[in-house]
Design an enzyme around this catalytic site. Structure first.
Site, PDB file in Angstrom:
ATOM      1  N   LYS A 133       0.785  -1.194   0.048  1.00  0.00           N
ATOM      2  CA  LYS A 133       0.195   0.060  -0.086  1.00  0.00           C
ATOM      3  C   LYS A 133       0.910   1.220  -0.067  1.00  0.00           C
ATOM      4  O   LYS A 133       1.915   1.261  -0.087  1.00  0.00           O
ATOM      5  CB  LYS A 133      -0.965   0.029   1.125  1.00  0.00           C
ATOM      6  CG  LYS A 133      -1.823  -1.351   1.575  1.00  0.00           C
ATOM      7  CD  LYS A 133      -2.644  -1.665   0.157  1.00  0.00           C
ATOM      8  CE  LYS A 133      -3.176  -3.147   0.148  1.00  0.00           C
ATOM      9  NZ  LYS A 133      -4.005  -3.476   1.165  1.00  0.00           N
TER      10      LYS A 133
HETATM   11  C1  LIG Z   1      -4.995  -4.697   1.845  1.00  0.00           C
HETATM   12  C2  LIG Z   1      -6.489  -4.575   1.699  1.00  0.00           C
HETATM   13  C3  LIG Z   1      -7.177  -4.951   2.561  1.00  0.00           C
HETATM   14  C4  LIG Z   1      -6.722  -5.542   3.967  1.00  0.00           C
HETATM   15  O1  LIG Z   1      -5.639  -4.886   4.720  1.00  0.00           O
HETATM   16  P1  LIG Z   1      -4.509  -5.909   5.654  1.00  0.00           P
HETATM   17  O2  LIG Z   1      -3.821  -4.754   5.977  1.00  0.00           O
HETATM   18  O3  LIG Z   1      -3.659  -6.722   4.314  1.00  0.00           O
HETATM   19  O4  LIG Z   1      -5.484  -6.606   6.296  1.00  0.00           O
HETATM   20  C5  LIG Z   1      -8.790  -4.643   2.385  1.00  0.00           C
HETATM   21  N1  LIG Z   1      -9.406  -4.172   1.586  1.00  0.00           N
HETATM   22  C6  LIG Z   1      -8.486  -3.738   0.567  1.00  0.00           C
HETATM   23  C7  LIG Z   1      -9.249  -3.225  -0.827  1.00  0.00           C
HETATM   24  C8  LIG Z   1      -7.211  -4.209   0.420  1.00  0.00           C
HETATM   25  O5  LIG Z   1      -6.488  -3.782  -0.533  1.00  0.00           O
END
Ligand SMILES: *Cc1c(COP(=O)(O)O)cnc(C)c1O
Length: 403
Positions: free
Chosen positions: A197
């Site tokens: 991210k």
């Molecule tokens: C990464 C992600 C999640 C989950 O986040 P984590 O930190 O990996 O648990 C949920 N929704 C979307 C759209 C994501 O890209």
């Protein structure tokens, strides 16, 4: 370690950028008194809330944990129904199931990948009033769902924005551009800081809200449902001696979890947050370069269409490719690109197609989600890339597609 991707290095579809400042921030915590529940978490939450223009930020151990906390905070329960777009990561839907509520999958626009009021209305049609309790819109790839139109079409539904892809972006919710996470129309916004991210803490998530009530509930859900503020104690006899609050005393008001973020991760997050504007600017410039090059490749290849009413912070650079029309398959293209040192990914397999959900809800007809899924390919996008890396990706892609 070299921060710049040289022409020969493998380009993954995404990766974190950690510098000496980040390393020092983590080291300072490791040498200090607090590895968790300490001042780094408070400082991170304060800076995060400030950056996205929200009253409250609640850090947690992952984006998935954050979604679960949000589902608890808005009071979802057995039998409630929540609308979730089918094109998202598994966690958006799974959080609904964690609290025994049910998922109502909505279709998405086949060109943007985003859910809108029209698709939600179609999903809800025929259900009796009051069945649907909430919407979890997903700001897929970094551009944003038109939440103002959702708010006016569905004024009584709770809203949890999944903004995992959209940290640093802005959208117009009716009163000009505001940061994603500022919750201009209420509810809760959720971010992940997984390394792919926009900012990285290893694992981690942050929830933002302008509601004191929701912020309190999120903090309970994060920490075993424990209450330590004497003014909130329900049992006055146990909580006080001679009118004085008992210093050891705490109460549990709901069965919460341990979804805390450690100070080690929070320090990294605070340091990364200082670089957010630079990361977002790089991502925008690289995505712009992709758009210029990809859209010149002919009728069967295009960048994902960009939603109106927002200033996106791109998490992913998604090309939409008609593989069949080009006489190939996505598997063949991905494998050929990997052999040439280019990592790609598919975001996402429509969640309603997952065996668990297909068994639970039966076959669903969501043609927009299927059409988006059939063509999407996420190309490398991360701040250490150069424009020349984009050119290399597009040149190799064009070669593999024989364009
Ligand atoms: C990464 C992600 C999640 C989950 O986040 P984590 O930190 O990996 O648990 C949920 N929704 C979307 C759209 C994501 O890209």
């Amino acid at each position: 370690m070299n921060d710049t991707a040289s022409p020969k290095t493998f380009l993954p579809y995404g990766r974190q950028q950690i510098d000496a400042e980040d390393e020092q921030a983590v080291l300072d915590v490791l040498r200090g008194d607090w590895l968790t529940t300490g001042p780094a978490v408070d400082a991170y939450e304060e800076a995060f809330a400030d950056r996205v223009g929200a009253q409250h930020a609640v850090a947690c151990s992952s984006g998935t944990a954050g979604l679960h906390m949000a589902a608890i905070a808005i009071g979802l329960d057995f039998g409630d129904v929540v609308v979730v777009p089918s094109v998202t990561f598994l966690a958006t839907a799974n959080a609904v199931r964690y609290v025994n509520a049910d998922v109502l999958f909505a279709d998405v626009d086949p060109e943007t990948g985003l859910v809108g009021a029209e698709q939600i209305a179609r999903a809800i049609a025929g259900l009796s009033e009051g069945t649907v309790k909430a919407i979890f819109p997903v700001h897929l790839t970094g551009h944003t769902v038109d939440i103002a139109s959702l708010r006016s079409a569905f004024p009584h539904l709770a809203m949890v924005e999944d903004a995992c892809h959209a940290l640093g972006g802005e959208y117009d919710a009716g009163k000009g551009m505001v940061p994603v996470g500022s919750c201009p129309l209420g509810g809760i916004t959720m971010f992940s800081t997984h390394p792919v991210k926009t900012i990285a803490t290893g694992e981690g998530g942050v929830l933002t809200t302008n509601s004191q009530v929701l912020a309190n509930r999120l903090r309970w859900a994060r920490n075993h449902g424990m209450v330590r503020e004497p003014e909130r104690f329900q049992n006055r006899v146990m909580g006080f001696e001679n009118g004085e609050a008992a210093p050891w005393y705490y109460e549990m008001h709901l069965p919460g979890y341990n979804y805390r973020l450690s100070d080690v991760n929070a320090a990294l997050g605070l340091s990364q947050l200082r670089k957010l504007d630079r990361f977002v600017a790089r991502r925008r410039a690289l995505r712009q370069r992709y758009a210029e090059r990809i859209d010149a490749l002919g009728p069967h290849v295009a960048m994902q269409k960009v939603a109106q009413g927002c200033n996106p912070a791109w998490h992913l650079a998604v090309a939409l490719i008609d593989f069949a029309a080009l006489g190939t398959t996505r598997t063949a293209v991905m494998n050929a690109l990997r052999d040439r040192g280019i990592g790609t990914q598919v975001h996402y397999i429509p969640v309603h197609r997952q065996p668990y959900y297909a068994k639970r809800y039966g076959p669903l007809n969501l043609p927009g989600a299927d059409a988006y899924y059939a063509r999407c390919l996420s190309l490398p996008l991360f701040p250490a890339m150069e424009e020349s890396d984009v050119d290399r990706v597009v040149d190799e892609l064009a070669d593999v597609l024989k364009l």
